[in-house]
Design a protein around this motif. Structure first.
Motif, PDB file in Angstrom:
ATOM      1  N   THR A  34      73.344   2.787 -48.065  1.00 34.39           N
ATOM      2  CA  THR A  34      73.642   2.281 -49.691  1.00 34.39           C
ATOM      3  C   THR A  34      74.885   2.465 -50.076  1.00 34.39           C
ATOM      4  N   LYS A  37      76.556  -0.815 -49.172  1.00 38.29           N
ATOM      5  CA  LYS A  37      76.227  -1.243 -50.247  1.00 38.29           C
ATOM      6  C   LYS A  37      76.912  -1.409 -52.025  1.00 38.29           C
ATOM      7  N   GLN A  38      77.193   0.146 -52.416  1.00 40.46           N
ATOM      8  CA  GLN A  38      77.526   0.900 -53.151  1.00 40.46           C
ATOM      9  C   GLN A  38      79.262   0.293 -54.152  1.00 40.46           C
TER      10      GLN A  38
END
Length: 185
Positions: A34, A37-38
């Protein structure tokens, strides 16, 4: 125990179970995924914002360029309309020029222009009753009132005939000396 990892040491000591270790590893993997992804999303957002800003700058530049072109077109249209008004004024109020070998000379833009006149027209021009107007590349004689109306629309179109040529200044050092008229060299 020195060669074992922290995970293995905690398992041997019995402080954590195998299930808890797997959950911790999975949550760590999810968090790193994540995070990546962020970071990618933030980067994409940043690039999109930059692209939008660039597009906005281009749109503003195009709008400014279009406004300048429209302003030039309007100025040309206004100038064309002004000259059409001047042309109409001159055609309606033109004074016929006589066929004469006598010319009235005047200076315009550093050049000498001339227009055929007779003695009565010359006197009226000198008195300021008649104005000389340049229209469509020709000089025309019009009444002074019409010349004033033309001058309001386009000052360059009216020839100024009232200015007298500047006389050369007299040398003040020799003003007290009289030069005889009958001096022969």
């Amino acid at each position: 125990m020195s060669g074992l990892s922290l995970r293995d040491q905690l398992l041997q000591a019995g402080l954590v179970s195998e299930k808890q270790v797997k959950q911790a590893e999975q949550s760590q993997k999810r968090q790193s995924f994540t995070d990546r992804k962020q970071v990618g999303k933030k980067d994409r957002n940043f690039r999109e914002e930059q692209r939008q800003a660039e597009l906005q700058k281009q749109a503003e530049a195009k709008a400014a360029k279009d406004a300048a072109l429209n302003r030039k077109r309007e100025e040309k249209a206004q100038a064309k309309a002004r000259w059409a008004e001047i042309r109409q004024l001159v055609e309606q109020n033109r004074i016929a020029r006589p066929d004469s070998d006598d010319y009235f000379n005047f200076v315009i833009n550093g050049k000498v222009g001339r227009i055929p006149v007779d003695t009565s027209l010359r006197e009226r021009i000198v008195r300021g009753e008649i104005a000389i107007v340049r229209c469509d590349g020709h000089y025309e004689l019009v009444p002074a009132e019409t010349g004033q109306r033309v001058k309001e629309r386009e000052p360059r179109a009216v020839v100024n005939t009232t200015d007298k040529p500047e006389s050369t200044p007299v040398d003040d050092a020799y003003k007290d000396f009289v030069v005889p008229d009958d001096l022969v060299w």
